[in-house]
Motif scaffolding. Sequence first.
Motif, PDB file in Angstrom:
ATOM      1  N   ASN A 134      -3.444  -3.726   6.250  1.00  0.00           N
ATOM      2  CA  ASN A 134      -2.008  -3.507   6.047  1.00  0.00           C
ATOM      3  C   ASN A 134      -1.578  -2.155   6.596  1.00  0.00           C
ATOM      4  N   THR A 135      -2.373  -1.149   6.345  1.00  0.00           N
ATOM      5  CA  THR A 135      -2.083   0.202   6.832  1.00  0.00           C
ATOM      6  C   THR A 135      -2.108   0.257   8.354  1.00  0.00           C
ATOM      7  N   PHE A 136      -3.103  -0.384   8.947  1.00  0.00           N
ATOM      8  CA  PHE A 136      -3.190  -0.402  10.413  1.00  0.00           C
ATOM      9  C   PHE A 136      -1.965  -1.073  11.031  1.00  0.00           C
ATOM     10  N   PHE A 137      -1.518  -2.185  10.452  1.00  0.00           N
ATOM     11  CA  PHE A 137      -0.306  -2.854  10.934  1.00  0.00           C
ATOM     12  C   PHE A 137       0.920  -1.949  10.768  1.00  0.00           C
ATOM     13  N   ALA A 138       1.076  -1.395   9.582  1.00  0.00           N
ATOM     14  CA  ALA A 138       2.297  -0.656   9.243  1.00  0.00           C
ATOM     15  C   ALA A 138       2.484   0.613  10.060  1.00  0.00           C
ATOM     16  N   ASN A 139       1.404   1.175  10.584  1.00  0.00           N
ATOM     17  CA  ASN A 139       1.483   2.469  11.258  1.00  0.00           C
ATOM     18  C   ASN A 139       1.145   2.427  12.746  1.00  0.00           C
ATOM     19  N   VAL A 161       0.851  -1.176   0.000  1.00  0.00           N
ATOM     20  CA  VAL A 161       0.000   0.000   0.000  1.00  0.00           C
ATOM     21  C   VAL A 161       0.895   1.237   0.000  1.00  0.00           C
ATOM     22  N   SER A 162       0.685   2.124  -0.942  1.00  0.00           N
ATOM     23  CA  SER A 162       1.542   3.303  -1.068  1.00  0.00           C
ATOM     24  C   SER A 162       1.443   4.198   0.162  1.00  0.00           C
ATOM     25  N   GLU A 163       2.479   5.005   0.361  1.00  0.00           N
ATOM     26  CA  GLU A 163       2.484   5.941   1.493  1.00  0.00           C
ATOM     27  C   GLU A 163       1.303   6.901   1.398  1.00  0.00           C
ATOM     28  N   GLU A 164       0.989   7.327   0.174  1.00  0.00           N
ATOM     29  CA  GLU A 164      -0.119   8.258  -0.013  1.00  0.00           C
ATOM     30  C   GLU A 164      -1.449   7.620   0.381  1.00  0.00           C
ATOM     31  N   LYS A 165      -1.622   6.360  -0.019  1.00  0.00           N
ATOM     32  CA  LYS A 165      -2.863   5.655   0.311  1.00  0.00           C
ATOM     33  C   LYS A 165      -2.945   5.411   1.812  1.00  0.00           C
TER      34      LYS A 165
END
Length: 200
Positions: free
Chosen positions: A90-95, A1-5
Amino acid sequence: VSEEKQAEILKQYGLEKYKYFFYPAQFWAHKNHTNLIKAFAEIHKTHPEYKLVFTGSDKGNKAHIQLLLEELELTNEVVFAGFVENAVINTFFANAVALCMTSFFGPTNMPPIEAMHIGCPVICSDLAGHREQLGDAALYFHPQDAHALMQCMEEMIANRDTYVTAISEQSKHSLFTIEEALKRINKYLVEASIIRSTWA
């Protein structure tokens, strides 16, 4: 998932990078959301900028969880995202500052393995299977001990980078990968085919 997304998704849910703890679990009683909330209540007293994020569908215990949040006056500090698509997970995990896996049962829980391969630090219940998966790269607590969980959360806030490095190193040597799983499955299928060949 891109940084922007990712930035777009975080904004959608009112979240800041590394300012929330993440627990992806259906709302079963054995997933132990209650002790996580009790630990978070203590964290919130000294770190009011942090939030808690839940994903998953209601399996009969969500109302109980929401009532506890009301009693502790934390309703606005917890995000119930529901059942979400992979990009959001994925975003929730990554951040997240960390994954909190508070289940009373395991090790058939996928989130610790997912977190490891994404590079998200892990706090999880002290079960033999979890230790087999994560080794010394995670913080462990007894699932009945909300105070011990709170201490793990405090440690993660203070030293997250250390645990990012540890979990990333663990991932490099882990047997819990898709490739390894396919090797094991293939091995057993070959054995089964030999047995199957013995009859018409």
